[in-house]
Design a protein around this motif. Structure first.
Motif, mmCIF file in Angstrom:
data_model
loop_
_atom_site.group_PDB
_atom_site.id
_atom_site.type_symbol
_atom_site.label_atom_id
_atom_site.label_comp_id
_atom_site.label_asym_id
_atom_site.label_seq_id
_atom_site.Cartn_x
_atom_site.Cartn_y
_atom_site.Cartn_z
ATOM 1 N N ALA A 192 42.475 53.657 40.134
ATOM 2 C CA ALA A 192 41.641 52.169 40.222
ATOM 3 C C ALA A 192 42.356 51.177 39.224
ATOM 4 N N LEU A 195 40.945 47.114 38.158
ATOM 5 C CA LEU A 195 39.738 46.213 38.126
ATOM 6 C C LEU A 195 39.868 45.083 37.254
ATOM 7 N N ILE A 201 32.822 41.263 38.898
ATOM 8 C CA ILE A 201 33.747 42.506 38.922
ATOM 9 C C ILE A 201 34.449 42.445 40.206
ATOM 10 N N GLN A 202 35.815 42.550 40.166
ATOM 11 C CA GLN A 202 36.733 42.963 41.117
ATOM 12 C C GLN A 202 37.512 44.034 40.993
ATOM 13 N N SER A 203 37.135 45.038 41.955
ATOM 14 C CA SER A 203 37.869 46.409 41.911
ATOM 15 C C SER A 203 38.604 46.982 43.069
ATOM 16 N N TYR A 210 39.621 51.003 44.245
ATOM 17 C CA TYR A 210 39.672 52.352 43.834
ATOM 18 C C TYR A 210 40.194 53.211 44.962
ATOM 19 N N ALA A 247 30.617 51.220 37.583
ATOM 20 C CA ALA A 247 30.550 50.067 36.774
ATOM 21 C C ALA A 247 29.545 49.507 36.128
ATOM 22 N N HIS A 262 29.777 42.526 41.994
ATOM 23 C CA HIS A 262 30.904 43.543 42.077
ATOM 24 C C HIS A 262 31.348 43.759 43.345
ATOM 25 N N ILE A 307 33.980 45.440 45.830
ATOM 26 C CA ILE A 307 34.703 46.684 45.748
ATOM 27 C C ILE A 307 35.511 46.922 46.966
ATOM 28 N N CYS A 357 34.979 55.739 37.817
ATOM 29 C CA CYS A 357 34.141 54.706 38.249
ATOM 30 C C CYS A 357 33.727 53.959 36.728
ATOM 31 N N VAL A 402 36.292 49.818 33.188
ATOM 32 C CA VAL A 402 35.513 48.524 32.956
ATOM 33 C C VAL A 402 35.436 48.204 31.262
ATOM 34 N N ALA A 420 38.747 46.451 30.391
ATOM 35 C CA ALA A 420 38.612 45.220 30.942
ATOM 36 C C ALA A 420 37.938 44.206 30.554
#
Length: 340
Positions: free
Chosen positions: A188, A190, A208-210, A212, A231, A271, A273, A294, A298, A301
């Motif tokens: 992942a 993030l 949040i930009q993630s 996975y 998250a 968020h 995803i 998951c 975070v 970050a």
């Protein structure tokens, strides 16, 4: 008073399961007289979707409708052995065990159907709708219910299967001791955006930009919800939850969830995803499962985002307003990294 904006990045390479004693999981599958199947596990569904995904895996392997599969997660006394619901191992370990058990049960089911249709079991296929028919001749068919009833009341067969998944032993370098303790990893990356108030020390996670990588997403809806929930847990650990300063004494501490500090719905950040699918070679239909991964990225970050916003490096969680203000005082004020 100024609210400073900062962005923080974290990436994670997360091992699936563990290797203690091979990290085994077992499953039992059997049919009932109505042609429906029961999957018996000792893996516990903690809300992560264990029952749903193992039900899907069993139905796919057996070749029957998902509505015809029931998953029973009774307990460790009456169910087959499992190491437990931890280490992000459920989908990978238990899913493989369910496939093995379902394949064995399917084999007996097809043998029972073959005897009734007077054909070779190798010539039979399932349609996923509760029917078994001769390959290339769908009119020559029997329902799974009829096959199950014939097996149990006429042929004296037990349509059942046993499955176990065990992590194979790793090769060990005799010189260095190097080995591979796990067979697959999830990944992942993030980016978190926060605002930090230099007067109050308040930190707000705003975006949040993630991305996975979870193997194959066997149930995309469940995967997305687990990523969002994880998250939220990561945000909570990063900036809210703590038992300090009195732990282990409970004086002046919270005694229930009405007083324990954690983010509410209004604190949830937007968020975005992206789920990347790279099927695992040894995963059930390529699945790995997101699990603990998951939440983990975070936390660093958020810490990195606070540092980017005001130049304060927090080295003990959670990131409380007090810690931020003490850091600002030590630095002589906010020192946004973007301005340096």
């Amino acid at each position: 008073m100024t609210r400073h904006t900062g962005r923080g990045f974290a990436a994670i390479n997360y091992p699936i399961g563990m290797n203690l004693g091979g990290d085994p999981s077992q499953a039992l599958v059997h049919s009932n007289p109505d042609g429906k199947f029961t999957v018996a596990l000792s893996a516990i569904d903690l809300g992560q979707g264990m029952k749903s995904v193992t039900r899907q895996i069993a139905a796919e392997t057996l070749g029957v409708p998902i509505a015809d599969v029931y998953v029973d997660t009774a307990d460790s006394d009456t169910g087959p052995h499992d190491m437990g619901s931890f280490a992000s191992r459920g989908t990978h370990r238990m899913g493989n065990a369910v496939i093995e058990a379902s394949l064995e049960a399917r084999s007996v089911m097809l043998e029972a159907a073959a005897e009734e249709l007077e054909v070779d079991a190798g010539d039979l296929v399932t349609d996923g709708q509760g029917n078994i028919h001769v390959r290339g001749a769908p009119s020559r068919s029997i329902t799974t219910m009829a096959a199950a009833q014939a097996a149990q009341f006429k042929q004296g067969r037990t349509i059942a299967g046993r499955g176990i998944f065990l992590v194979p032993l790793s090769d060990v370098d005799p010189e260095t001791g190097e080995m591979s303790p796990v067979t697959t990893f999830a990944h992942a990356a993030l980016v978190v955006e926060v605002t930090v108030d230099d007067e109050t020390g308040e930190v707000e996670v705003v975006d949040i930009q993630s991305a996975y990588e979870v193997g194959r997403a066997l149930n995309p809806g469940l995967v997305e919800q687990q990523l969002r929930g994880g998250a939220w847990m990561g945000m909570s650990h990063a900036a809210w939850e703590t038992t300090e300063p009195y732990y282990p004494a409970r004086d002046h501490g919270p005694v229930d969830f009405n007083h324990y500090v954690m983010p509410g719905p209004g604190d949830l950040a937007t968020h975005h995803i992206s789920v990347l699918e790279r099927p695992a070679e040894d995963g059930p239909y390529g699945g790995k499962g997101p699990g603990e991964m998951c939440a983990n990225p975070v936390l660093p970050a958020v810490v990195n985002a606070v540092y980017d916003a005001v130049g304060v490096r927090i080295d003990a969680l959670p990131v409380t307003p007090e810690k931020v203000l003490r850091g600002l005082q030590a630095n002589g004020g906010a020192r946004p990294r973007q301005a340096l």
